[in-house]
Design an enzyme around this catalytic site. Structure first.
Site, mmCIF file in Angstrom:
data_model
loop_
_atom_site.group_PDB
_atom_site.id
_atom_site.type_symbol
_atom_site.label_atom_id
_atom_site.label_comp_id
_atom_site.label_asym_id
_atom_site.label_seq_id
_atom_site.Cartn_x
_atom_site.Cartn_y
_atom_site.Cartn_z
ATOM 1 N N SER A 123 21.631 -19.770 -31.534
ATOM 2 C CA SER A 123 21.385 -20.103 -30.134
ATOM 3 C C SER A 123 22.115 -21.386 -29.730
ATOM 4 O O SER A 123 22.203 -22.350 -30.505
ATOM 5 C CB SER A 123 19.886 -20.305 -29.937
ATOM 6 N N ALA A 183 23.448 -33.459 -27.077
ATOM 7 C CA ALA A 183 22.225 -33.754 -26.332
ATOM 8 C C ALA A 183 22.262 -32.956 -25.038
ATOM 9 O O ALA A 183 22.176 -33.508 -23.950
ATOM 10 C CB ALA A 183 22.126 -35.242 -26.050
ATOM 11 N N ASN A 207 11.522 -21.661 -30.284
ATOM 12 C CA ASN A 207 12.113 -22.953 -30.635
ATOM 13 C C ASN A 207 11.074 -24.059 -30.483
ATOM 14 O O ASN A 207 10.756 -24.476 -29.373
ATOM 15 C CB ASN A 207 13.331 -23.212 -29.738
ATOM 16 N N CYS A 265 13.596 -28.374 -30.754
ATOM 17 C CA CYS A 265 14.728 -28.972 -30.046
ATOM 18 C C CYS A 265 14.545 -30.491 -29.956
ATOM 19 O O CYS A 265 13.557 -30.964 -29.392
ATOM 20 C CB CYS A 265 14.878 -28.392 -28.642
ATOM 21 N N ILE A 287 17.972 -24.651 -40.313
ATOM 22 C CA ILE A 287 17.338 -25.765 -39.643
ATOM 23 C C ILE A 287 17.914 -25.938 -38.240
ATOM 24 O O ILE A 287 19.072 -25.587 -37.983
ATOM 25 C CB ILE A 287 17.533 -27.098 -40.433
ATOM 26 N N THR A 299 27.686 -24.183 -34.984
ATOM 27 C CA THR A 299 28.749 -25.104 -34.572
ATOM 28 C C THR A 299 30.145 -24.613 -34.963
ATOM 29 O O THR A 299 31.122 -24.916 -34.273
ATOM 30 C CB THR A 299 28.461 -26.494 -35.178
#
Lengths: 257, 303
Positions: free
Chosen positions: B21, B70, B127, B130, B191, B266
Site C-alpha cells: 500500500s 511523511a 493499518n 501509520c 513491517i 519502496t
C-alpha cells in the site's frame, strides 16, 4: 503515452561549462513521443547514499537516432554522479513522465523564460512549437556569462535575449529586470517559464496581474516520478497535486501564488 | 513446473508477490509497466473515511539505502474510492486489497462496513501502524489493548479476510501480533515504516514538514526479517512480510524467515517492473533448488 523503463546507452557526455553537462542517451527501441516540460527519471548507479532516481527535463529528442538529450546541472550528489558517467555506459530511465507545456496556437506570440537548468525545456519548446521565429522570444538568465550554455542550435527558432546577475552577458540583473519583461510583456499572448522557484513566482505573479496566460514548470523532490508515492505535492487551489503527474507544468492561475 | 500458489486465509494467491500500500497507487499508475494479473495481490493506497489532504511539503527525504516519507494518508476518502476508483479496477485479475485507516475505532468500523459491501474486494489490510498521522494510525498499533480493541470492533462487522498491518515501532511486535490474532485477525503484515528523522546541517532544520517520518527501503530489511521471524514463531496465522525487498533473493529470505507472502513497496519507486522480476526470480530459485511448492520455503530457516 505508455511509460517504460529503458536501459539507454550514454552516447555522449560533454561538459558545457563549470556546472552544466550535455548528456545524449540512445534508446535501443524507438523513442515514444515526448514534449517540452515532460521529464525522464534517471537511475544513478553505484553511488553511495543515492537511493532514488533523479528527474531531468528533456532538452531535445532525435527520433531518427533514437536519442534524448539532457542538460544536467550539478546541484547535488545525484546530478554530480550522473555527470561522471562514462560514454558507453548503460543508464536506466523511466519515461516519458509528467505533463508537457500547452503547445501555443498558430497566432500566439510567446515569451519563454529559462533560468539555470530550466533553460532546457524552454529551448526544446522553442524548437518544436511550430511558430514563426519572429513570434518566439526567449529570455535566458544566469549568474554570469560562464553559466550560460551555447544555444546556437536553437537560435533559428526564436529571438534570444540574455541576462546575467554580474552583467557579463546581456542586460545586468534578473530576467524580471530585463527590458523585454519590463516594457514588452503585454505584447505576448503566452508566457512559459522554468527555473528557480523565486524567478517563476515573480514571473507568475506579474502574469496574473496582467492577465496573461502563463505556465510554469515546477521542480520538487520526487521519489517515484509516476504518481504512486504522493511525495512531490504542490499546494494548489484544488488541494495537494502531484508535481510528477498533475505537473510538472501548471497554469499559474491554479497555484496558490 | 513449480507451484507458486499460496493461501492467505480465504485468498488463493497465484504467487506470493504483492505490491504494498502507498507504493502502487490503485494499480492503474503502474499498469503501463507490467501485466498486473501477474501479481499475487495488490494492496491499494491507504483509504480513510473522509478526504485527507495529507501532510505539508516536504514529505520526503532520501537517506542511505532508503527514504523517509511523511505523506500522511493523502486520499479522497472511501466514497470516492467506491464511486470512482473501484468500478475502474474491480476487474483486475489479481486480489485487490484495500488498506484501511481510521482516527477512531468508529471510523475504522464505518469504513470497513462500506468495503465489506464490495464484491471484488476479498480482503482489507487494517493499518494500525501509520507513523505519519497525528490521530489514530500508529497509536492503535503500539499497545496490545488498543490493537485488540480496534481489531475486535472491525472483526464484528467484517466477514472477509482481515489482514492487520503491524508497526515496528514497538518493544515486542510478537506480542502485538498475538494480541490481534486473538481478536480474529486472519493474517498479519509487517513491517510498516520505522519512525525516523532527517536534519539539514546547513539550515539546522528538519527536512520533513512533520519533523519525523517513516523510513523504508533496504535500510530496514534486517529489522523486518527479524520481526517476521519473531512473529512467525509467535502466531499460527500467515505472516505477510515486507521491508526493503528489492529482488527475488530478498523475497526468499523473508519467506525462509516465515513469510507466507511478501509485499514489494519502496522498490517500485526505483523500478516499477520489480514485482515481475521477483516472481520470475522465485521460480528460478525453486527450479535451482528442486522445490515443488513455494510453501516448502516458508519458515524453512535452519538454525
Amino acid at each position: 503515452m505508455k511509460k517504460t523503463v529503458i536501459d539507454f546507452l550514454l552516447l555522449n557526455n560533454k561538459q558545457l561549462n563549470k556546472d552544466n553537462f550535455l548528456l545524449v542517451l540512445q534508446s535501443p527501441i524507438p523513442v515514444s513521443d515526448i514534449f517540452p516540460g515532460q521529464f525522464i527519471n534517471v537511475e544513478i548507479k553505484d553511488a553511495t547514499e543515492i537511493f532514488l532516481r533523479r528527474p531531468f527535463s528533456v532538452l531535445d529528442v532525435d527520433y531518427e537516432k533514437q536519442t534524448i538529450s539532457l542538460l544536467v546541472k550539478i546541484l547535488g550528489r545525484g546530478s554530480r554522479k550522473l555527470t561522471e558517467a562514462k560514454e558507453g555506459q548503460k543508464i536506466s530511465a523511466i519515461f516519458p513522465l509528467g505533463k508537457s507545456f500547452t503547445l501555443p496556437d498558430k497566432n500566439d506570440r510567446i515569451l519563454l523564460i529559462g533560468g539555470g537548468s530550466g533553460v532546457a525545456p524552454m529551448l526544446f519548446l522553442s524548437k518544436i512549437c511550430g511558430l514563426d521565429p519572429d513570434n518566439v522570444t526567449v529570455l535566458i538568465g544566469a549568474r554570469s556569462s560562464s553559466d550560460h550554455i551555447d544555444i546556437t542550435a536553437y537560435q533559428p527558432y526564436g529571438n534570444f535575449f540574455f541576462t546575467t546577475e554580474d552583467g557579463s552577458l546581456g542586460e545586468k540583473g534578473y530576467v524580471t529586470n530585463h527590458t523585454v519583461f519590463i516594457d514588452r510583456l503585454t505584447q505576448f499572448s503566452k508566457i512559459y517559464t522554468c527555473g528557480p522557484d523565486l524567478m517563476m513566482k515573480s514571473i507568475g505573479r506579474t502574469a496574473i496581474g496582467k492577465s496573461i496566460f502563463c505556465e510554469v514548470s515546477l521542480e520538487n523532490m520526487m521519489a517515484c516520478g509516476f504518481g504512486v508515492c504522493l511525495c512531490c505535492v504542490e499546494d494548489t487551489k484544488a488541494g495537494h497535486k502531484c508535481v510528477c503527474t498533475d505537473g510538472p507544468v501548471f497554469n499559474v492561475n491554479d497555484l496558490k501564488w | 513446473m513449480v507451484d507458486l500458489g499460496i493461501k492467505i486465509h480465504n485468498l488463493d494467491l497465484k504467487n506470493p508477490v504483492m505490491t504494498a500500500s502507498g507504493t502502487c497507487g490503485f494499480g492503474e499508475e503502474i499498469a503501463d509497466f507490467f501485466d498486473l494479473s501477474r501479481l499475487g495481490g495488490l494492496v491499494v493506497k491507504g483509504t480513510t473515511l473522509k478526504h485527507r489532504e495529507g501532510n505539508a511539503y516536504p514529505r520526503m527525504a532520501e537517506t542511505p539505502s532508503g527514504m523517509l516519507n511523511a505523506v500522511g494518508l493523502q486520499n479522497k476518502g472511501v466514497d470516492n474510492f467506491i464511486a470512482n476508483i473501484y468500478p475502474r479496477i474491480k476487474d483486475m485479475d489479481t486480489h485487490l486489497i484495500v488498506n484501511v485507516n481510521g482516527s477512531t475505532i468508529e471510523e475504522y468500523v464505518a469504513l470497513t462496513e462500506r468495503l465489506n459491501e464490495l464484491d471484488k474486494i476479498p480482503a482489507i489490510e487494517l493499518n494500525i501502524s501509520c507513523p505519519n498521522v497525528k490521530e489514530g494510525g500508529m497509536a492503535f498499533g503500539i499497545s496490545c489493548p488498543s490493537a485488540e480493541a480496534v481489531v475486535k470492533a472491525v472483526r464484528k462487522v467484517y466477514s472477509k479476510t482481515l489482514i492487520v498491518k503491524l508497526s515496528p515501532n514497538v518493544t515486542s511486535i510478537a506480542e502485538i501480533a498475538k494480541a490481534v490474532e486473538g481478536q480474529g485477525a486472519d493474517s498479519v503484515s509487517l513491517i510498516n515504516t520505522l519512525l525516523g528523522m532527517a536534519v539539514n546541517a546547513e539550515t539546522r532544520k528538519p527536512v520533513l514538514s512533520t519533523i519525523t517520518g517513516g523510513l523504508s527501503g533496504p535500510a530496514v530489511k534486517p529489522i523486518a526479517i527479524r520481526m517476521v521471524w519473531q512473529v512467525y514463531n509467535a502466531v499460527k496465522i500467515p505472516v505477510i512480510g515486507m521491508g526493503g525487498i528489492m529482488n527475488a533473493t530478498d523475497a526468499i529470505e523473508f519467506m525462509i524467515a516465515g513469510a507466507s507472502a511478501i509485499q514489494v513497496g519502496t522498490a517500485l519507486f526505483i523500478d516499477p517492473t520489480i514485482p515481475v522480476q521477483i516472481i520470475d526470480g522465485i521460480t528460478q530459485y525453486m527450479e535451482r533448488h528442486k522445490i515443488q511448492s513455494v510453501n516448502e520455503i516458508i519458515g524453512s530457516l535452519q538454525c
